[in-house]
Design a protein around this motif. Structure first.
Motif, PDB file in Angstrom:
ATOM      1  N   PRO A  73       0.828  -1.197   0.000  1.00 37.25           N
ATOM      2  CA  PRO A  73       0.000   0.000   0.000  1.00 37.25           C
ATOM      3  C   PRO A  73       0.863   1.247   0.000  1.00 37.25           C
ATOM      4  N   GLN A  77      -2.312   5.436   1.663  1.00 36.35           N
ATOM      5  CA  GLN A  77      -3.259   4.347   1.937  1.00 36.35           C
ATOM      6  C   GLN A  77      -3.007   3.785   3.333  1.00 36.35           C
ATOM      7  N   ARG A  78      -1.719   3.697   3.664  1.00 41.53           N
ATOM      8  CA  ARG A  78      -1.383   3.175   4.992  1.00 41.53           C
ATOM      9  C   ARG A  78      -1.887   4.121   6.076  1.00 41.53           C
TER      10      ARG A  78
END
Lengths: 384, 232
Positions: A73, A77-78
């Motif tokens: 990711p 996104q993380r």
């Protein structure tokens, strides 16, 4: 067709897109014009050389690495995933993290010097209980890796005065117990232990040697702290080399005897790595080649390549030293002009204006060298 | 120049015929490859990363070679190639299949290489303005030295061959980016004029004129070196 027109048609001729009257006209011109013929030959030769560069492959596992990056990711996104975790997921994670942090803190605090001192204060208690190793160890040649055994078995041994080199960090509080009889069985003849096993056992013993400075007020039991150096006779019997009593020297010995490779193998490998622009292994091979085959006829080439590999890696200081050494040793070598020009340029890249004089010297000595033109461009720009 | 050498030019016509045959064979293979590409693209679009990995394996050599010949450094080339495939993956949903996947990918790769070099040049110019010693093409190798043509024959043929390749690569990176890329696409990657025009988004005539200028410039750069070598 005149000469410029003929040369303008070289690309079409080379690509095979010329036909009919233009092709006939060019053919007629080339038959009668030796200059254009020579140009055409040079053109083809250059194209052949370019084609010979060919394809190259990326390093092994390239596709898998791309897939890995795709699946990983991205940072946002993380971050988003962390922010939107539901509470029922977040709470246990946070709780577990807190517990882990607490345990880590406890673990670290137990290894603080203060607690180590506290542990030392209990030393007399330990001394009263005879060690099983002491009883089992053969008195004349005590095992070198269980030095505490020797210290206890010889109560008249002088207390430790010298401090082992401070290469090791202070040991953990429980190190005395770990490195005790459990680490090396008392009946094991360490003197005959192969070096590798000796090496493996040594780290358990060596670090506690620096515990000495932390023992204040003379309350320490040398046996417990394992700080007594082995007596000279024990060292002589137990170890084959005079300096083998340090883990470092054993390590150095094992590293400094690499498998010997043939000159051809090393040189060829170095050249291949160099050509593939893998300069680090090329440097390793070249250094090994120079160290192991100092009388080989390719030594000058290897030295030049080594300097060039450093240059390609932008390790200009090392490259400069190598070129300088090369020029000192092989002033009339056919690569000396290259080396001199490169040395001058590298000095300039290092911000050293002596490069100007080197380049001027190169121009005086080798004015017709192919690289002279580049140096003539460099000089006015960098050497006002 | 000897007559035997000169017959090389009539031989060219045979070579060209051979080249055309080679291209025809390549085209036939390419037709099968297009179908396979399409299948893999569809699966990758549906989220199958393994399918995209298969596409990477099919084109990694092509993309890496382009990047390596453009920048001249394996490490940089591998980074660029990775970025190209990541870009392609992220843009896959926008790929409608109007052109071949390979052409679409080559366009991404070509423009990425050109952008990378433009960025590197501007960094080198900035460094030059601030007075930091740097090489002229952004740090691959000191360029004045790159032009050193080691024409002298060595004791080791392998070494000489590798050095020759290195020198040719170094001369290649001296060409302008626009000339270099056309030359690489045509003469190393073997693309047609039409594909190059589509990949770079330029007119066919522009491709032809750039290619001719690039070839003539490279010829001029390599001429002394290759002449010396053929004499020795």
């Amino acid at each position: 067709m005149n000469c410029p027109e003929a040369r303008e048609a070289f690309t079409d001729l080379y690509d095979g897109t010329l036909s009919g009257p233009p092709l006939a006209s060019l053919s007629q011109h080339l038959d009668g014009c030796s200059a254009c013929r020579a140009e055409w030959v040079a053109f083809r030769r250059a194209m052949d050389a370019l084609k010979a560069l060919g394809d190259e492959e990326p390093s092994r596992g390239f596709a898998a690495r791309v897939a890995e990056r795709i699946e990983a990711p991205r940072w946002w996104q993380r971050a988003a995933a962390t922010l939107v975790f539901p509470l029922r997921v977040k709470l246990p994670i946070h709780a577990a993290a807190l517990v882990l942090l607490g345990m880590a803190g406890l673990w670290m605090s137990q290894r603080s010097p203060e607690l180590q001192r506290a542990a030392v204060e209990h030393a007399p208690v330990a001394k009263e209980r005879p060690s099983p190793v002491t009883e089992a160890a053969p008195p004349p040649i005590p095992p070198t890796s269980t030095k505490e055994t020797e210290a206890v078995a010889r109560p008249s041994a002088p207390p430790p005065k010298t401090v082992a080199p401070q290469k090791f960090p202070p040991p953990p509080a429980g190190a005395g117990k770990v490195a005790g009889p459990a680490a090396v069985p008392a009946d094991q003849d360490v003197a005959h232990t192969p070096p590798a096993r000796e090496e493996a056992a040594r780290p358990l013993v060596a670090p506690p040697a620096v515990a000495v400075p932390q023992v204040q007020g003379g309350v320490a039991d040398p046996g417990r702290l394992q700080s007594a150096p082995p007596p000279p006779e024990a060292r002589t019997k137990a170890e084959s080399t005079p300096r083998a009593d340090t883990g470092v020297s054993v390590m150095q010995r094992s590293i400094s005897v690499p498998a010997r490779r043939s000159a051809d193998d090393l040189f060829s490998s170095a050249v291949t790595e160099f050509a593939a622009q893998r300069y680090e292994p090329a440097i390793g091979d070249l250094r090994a080649f120079l160290a192991q085959h100092p009388n080989d006829g390719r030594v000058p080439d290897a030295r030049f390549l080594l300097a060039d590999a450093y240059r390609a890696q932008r390790r200009y200081a090392e490259a400069s030293d190598e070129f300088e050494a090369f020029l000192r040793q092989y002033p009339t070598h056919r690569r000396a002009p290259d080396a001199l020009y490169r040395h001058g340029e590298i000095r300039l890249l290092l911000g050293d204006q002596s490069g100007c004089n080197i380049l001027r010297d190169a121009l005086n000595r080798y004015p017709d060298a192919p690289e002279a033109a580049a140096a003539r461009e460099t000089l006015p720009a960098r050497c006002p | 120049m000897s007559a035997r050498n000169f017959t090389g030019w009539t031989g060219t016509l045979e070579d060209v015929t051979g080249l055309k045959l080679q291209q025809a064979n390549g085209d036939a293979r390419a037709l099968g490859a297009v179908d396979e590409d399409r299948r893999l693209v569809d699966r990758a679009k549906a989220g199958d990363v393994r399918a995209f990995e298969a596409l990477v394996r099919r084109y990694e050599r092509w993309v890496f070679t382009l990047a390596l010949r453009m920048v001249g450094d394996r490490g940089d080339a591998e980074d660029i190639a990775q970025e190209v495939f990541l870009k392609a993956y992220r843009g896959l949903q926008g790929f409608r299949g109007g052109s071949r996947f390979s052409t679409w990918l080559y366009a991404i790769a070509s423009h990425h290489c050109l952008n990378h070099l433009a960025g590197r040049d501007s960094r080198a110019r900035r460094a030059e303005r601030t007075g930091n010693p740097t090489d002229r093409h952004g740090g691959v190798l000191p360029s004045a030295l790159d032009r050193v043509a080691d024409a002298s024959p060595g004791p080791d043929a392998v070494l000489e061959r590798h050095e020759l390749r290195r020198v040719i690569q170094n001369e290649l990176v001296q060409l302008t980016e626009q000339h270099r890329i056309v030359l690489i696409l045509r003469d190393i990657q073997g693309m047609s004029y039409e594909d190059i025009a589509e990949t770079l988004g330029v007119e066919l005539g522009t491709v032809r004129s750039r290619l001719h200028r690039a070839r003539m410039e490279l010829k001029a750069r390599l001429e002394p070196l290759l002449a010396n070598r053929s004499e020795t």
